[in-house]
Design an enzyme around this catalytic site. Structure first.
Site, short mmCIF file in Angstrom:
data_model
loop_
_atom_site.label_atom_id
_atom_site.label_comp_id
_atom_site.label_asym_id
_atom_site.label_seq_id
_atom_site.Cartn_x
_atom_site.Cartn_y
_atom_site.Cartn_z
CB SER A 38 -22.50 -22.24 -28.94
OG SER A 38 -21.30 -22.43 -29.65
CG ASP A 182 -21.20 -19.03 -30.92
OD1 ASP A 182 -22.11 -18.98 -30.08
OD2 ASP A 182 -20.29 -19.88 -30.88
#
Length: 300
Positions: A38, A182
């Site tokens: 991320s 993600d």
């Protein structure tokens, strides 16, 4: 082989940038491998070619408009605490257009391409260093690690973007017939992957405190409830990643140096505040400096 691993954590990535700056510029650590999840994925490419000032400028100037082309929430402040509430108009408009998510983050994709140029990508390729980003394949129910060695410029930038897409608030991406989101949904701290790829020393930057220092405020609306639930799940994933990483390290004679955030930086990492992120970057640098000076004193 020495590896730098940076966990997910949204806006808290500014703190990780400060820590990494001290490790690279002051301690002169030479990393052969960089793995991020991320927000960590946003950092590693610049860190690998020592373009720290460039990525620092990105993190200390970014705001929510830099990330979202459709922002699904509004930020409200009460008693000095920032909370998010649903932006009904934006969310409804986005859903009526056929989107599967509340918001869209195509501005972030543009920002990534603006900050990582083709020349930067060429330098990374020629450096021989391994840069890896973490993504979650929701269709196949698995975590995947994407190395710069396997992709061209456009595709690797897209993988970085996908690694940062905190669904359902940000874009869901369909690629190769699969839905991706993600990387933190599956692996917040990819220490195990670094060791599997040959790392014998791992510096792991964790954007949470080592022990729980937070009782979350009561949810004020469905959006804040959803973010609280996601934060709870991601904290559990992170804890498991660290335990597994320690186990794998002990069985492979690898050393892990942990850099946890010393205090709770924010209760909502989807809020990108330039002033706070500038401070967090400096806090990360100061913390890494203090931690290493303390270690040196103990050794002496």
């Amino acid at each position: 082989m020495r590896a730098l691993v940076i966990s997910g954590g949204g806006s808290k990535g500014a703190f990780a940038g400060g820590v990494a700056q001290y490790l690279i510029e002051d301690l002169k650590h030479h990393y052969q491998m960089f793995i991020g999840t991320s927000t960590g994925s946003l950092l590693v490419s610049h860190l690998a070619i020592n373009k720290i000032d460039k990525i620092k400028s990105v993190y200390t100037n970014v705001n929510n408009s830099s990330i979202f082309n459709v922002c699904p929430f509004v930020i409200k402040s009460k008693y000095g605490v920032q909370n998010i509430a649903i932006n009904h108009f934006s969310v409804l408009k986005n859903l009526l257009r056929g989107s599967k998510t509340f918001g869209e983050s195509y501005n972030l994709k543009t920002l990534i391409k603006e900050s990582i140029t083709i020349d930067d990508f060429t330098l990374l390729k020629e450096s021989g260093k391994e840069i890896v980003v973490t993504v979650s394949n929701l269709s196949l129910n698995q975590v995947e690690y994407k190395s710069i060695k396997d992709f061209d410029y456009d595709e690797f930038c897209e993988w970085i973007w996908i690694s940062c897409n905190y669904t359902p608030f940000m874009s869901l991406v369909k690629k190769y017939g699969c839905e991706y989101a993600d990387g933190g949904l599956g692996s917040m701290v990819p220490i195990e992957e670094a060791i599997k790829r040959g790392a014998t020393v791992v510096d792991a930057i964790i954007l949470q405190t080592e022990t729980n220092q937070l009782n979350r405020m009561p949810s004020r609306n469905p959006f804040s409830l959803l973010t609280n639930m996601f934060n709870f799940m991601l904290d559990r994933i992170e804890s498991q990643n660290i335990k597994i990483g320690k186990f794998v390290a002990s069985n492979n004679n690898a050393i892990i140096n942990f850099y946890y955030a010393p205090t709770v930086l924010t209760t909502n990492s989807l809020i990108f505040n330039k002033e706070k992120m500038t401070k967090w970057w400096q806090d990360g640098y100061n913390f890494a400096k203090f931690k290493n000076q303390e270690v040196s004193q103990l050794e002496n």
